[in-house]
Structure formats: structure tokens, C-alpha cells
Design a protein around this motif. Structure first.
Motif, mmCIF file in Angstrom:
data_model
loop_
_atom_site.group_PDB
_atom_site.id
_atom_site.type_symbol
_atom_site.label_atom_id
_atom_site.label_comp_id
_atom_site.label_asym_id
_atom_site.label_seq_id
_atom_site.Cartn_x
_atom_site.Cartn_y
_atom_site.Cartn_z
ATOM 1 N N GLU A 54 4.650 7.350 0.328
ATOM 2 C CA GLU A 54 5.046 6.577 1.503
ATOM 3 C C GLU A 54 4.501 5.173 1.384
ATOM 4 O OE1 GLU A 54 3.938 6.553 6.279
ATOM 5 O OE2 GLU A 54 3.287 8.213 5.004
ATOM 6 N N ARG A 86 0.731 5.608 0.254
ATOM 7 C CA ARG A 86 0.039 6.863 0.512
ATOM 8 C C ARG A 86 0.731 7.905 -0.351
ATOM 9 N NH1 ARG A 86 -0.016 6.932 5.708
ATOM 10 N NH2 ARG A 86 -2.053 5.992 5.793
ATOM 11 N N VAL A 89 2.921 2.235 3.091
ATOM 12 C CA VAL A 89 2.156 2.114 4.332
ATOM 13 C C VAL A 89 2.420 0.738 4.923
ATOM 14 C CG1 VAL A 89 -0.160 2.142 5.335
ATOM 15 C CG2 VAL A 89 0.379 3.667 3.418
ATOM 16 N N GLU A 126 -4.620 6.969 -1.362
ATOM 17 C CA GLU A 126 -4.042 5.705 -0.929
ATOM 18 C C GLU A 126 -4.327 4.651 -1.990
ATOM 19 O OE1 GLU A 126 -4.266 2.664 2.828
ATOM 20 O OE2 GLU A 126 -4.271 4.811 3.244
ATOM 21 N N GLN A 161 -8.341 5.069 -1.458
ATOM 22 C CA GLN A 161 -8.874 6.392 -1.120
ATOM 23 C C GLN A 161 -8.432 7.361 -2.204
ATOM 24 O OE1 GLN A 161 -8.558 7.835 2.951
ATOM 25 N NE2 GLN A 161 -7.906 9.825 2.154
ATOM 26 N N GLU A 187 -3.966 12.791 0.566
ATOM 27 C CA GLU A 187 -5.280 12.173 0.410
ATOM 28 C C GLU A 187 -5.289 10.769 -0.188
ATOM 29 O OE1 GLU A 187 -7.843 16.237 -0.406
ATOM 30 O OE2 GLU A 187 -7.174 15.091 -2.133
ATOM 31 N N LYS A 230 0.842 -1.196 0.000
ATOM 32 C CA LYS A 230 0.000 0.000 0.000
ATOM 33 C C LYS A 230 0.874 1.242 0.000
ATOM 34 C CE LYS A 230 -3.800 -2.326 2.265
ATOM 35 N NZ LYS A 230 -4.594 -2.471 3.483
#
Length: 162
Positions: free
Chosen positions: A158, A99, A160, A105, A147, A103, A97
Motif C-alpha cells: 500500500e 506499507r 501510504v 514500512e 519499520q 509490519e 512510503k
């Protein structure tokens, strides 16, 4: 942003869209939704697009290494929506995952096999150079959107941790 002008952190280098096909062209910002980037289209929806292949990702670092090998590839030319810089690309596998900015993801869904349209970006038209089976760690990646939101060049990326 090239060379020393790049942020020192993993980030979005370029955002790319097209009305179908490649190359995709850069934008200053884009809205990311469940079906991908607003304003982006795919010529072959059987192989590209949809919620499991909403966003195509590729590495600026790998593009630059391919250029060093003499391949005429540039950000966006192979069809990626987000050209990312500063990530350890070979460590990104399905299920990882990301980011992006404040906002967005994403979850890596699969490796993206290159099609013949990509041959123009490779010496001897050898698209296997970015095929996961032939050259692990060099493939583009498809991601699903967990998201949505707005993404811009320079946004931090980043990994996650679960």
C-alpha cells in the motif's frame, strides 16, 4: 503466481536474496531490518546496501514488459530484494512510503542505477533500459526501512498517504 493466479491487489510477488551479486534467489519469507533483508549481501557495499539502500525494489509488471521486448530478465535477476506487482511504478518517487504486509514500512530513498553486471539481462547489453535518466519510470528503487518485520509473497503493498 502468474497471470490470472495473481492477487488483484498490489502485492509482493517474490522475495530475493543472495550471498553477494546477482541474480538473487527467491525465499518464502524474510525478516526486514534497518540494514535490509536477513540473509542478503551485496558484493560492492560502496554502491549497494546500508540504511539508505537497505531494500532494492522492482516491478513484476515492468519485468514482464521487458520480457515482451525480448530481454532475458526474471524476478530477482537484476538484484531487487522485493519484486512487487500491481503498483503504478512511474508514480513511485523518492519520499514515497510503502506499507508491506502487516509490519513493514519503507520509504523510497533513491533511484537505483544499473551496473554492468545487469547487462546480461538485456538485449545488446543495454542497461540504460532500466536507468531513470534514460527511461524515467523504469528504474529499480532503493528504500530505507522505517519499520521492520516479516514479509512474505502475497503480502499487500500500500502506498501510504502523508
Amino acid at each position: 503466481m502468474t497471470g490470472s493466479n495473481r492477487p488483484s491487489y498490489p502485492h509482493v510477488h517474490q522475495i530475493n536474496v543472495s550471498d553477494g551479486g546477482i541474480p538473487k534467489h527467491p525465499l518464502f519469507e524474510a525478516v526486514v531490518g534497518k540494514e535490509g533483508l536477513a540473509g542478503d549481501a551485496q558484493r560492492n557495499r560502496k554502491l549497494h546496501g546500508g540504511p539508505e539502500r537497505a531494500v532494492c525494489l522492482y516491478s513484476l509488471d515492468l519485468i514482464e514488459r521487458l520480457q515482451d521486448e525480448g530481454h532475458p530478465i526474471d524476478p530477482g535477476s537484476s538484484g531487487e530484494n522485493l519484486t512487487l506487482a500491481g503498483l503504478e511504478w512511474s508514480g513511485l518517487t523518492p519520499g514515497a512510503k510503502l506499507r508491506i504486509g502487516p509490519e513493514v514500512e519503507l520509504e523510497i530513498a533513491s533511484y537505483c542505477a544499473p551496473c554492468e553486471l545487469n547487462a546480461q539481462w538485456f538485449r545488446d547489453r543495454d542497461i540504460s533500459r532500466i536507468h531513470q535518466n534514460s527511461n524515467p519510470g523504469w528504474s529499480r528503487l532503493y528504500a530505507r526501512v522505517l519499520q521492520g518485520g516479516v514479509v512474505k509473497p502475497g503480502d499487500a503493498v500500500e502506498i501510504v498517504k502523508s
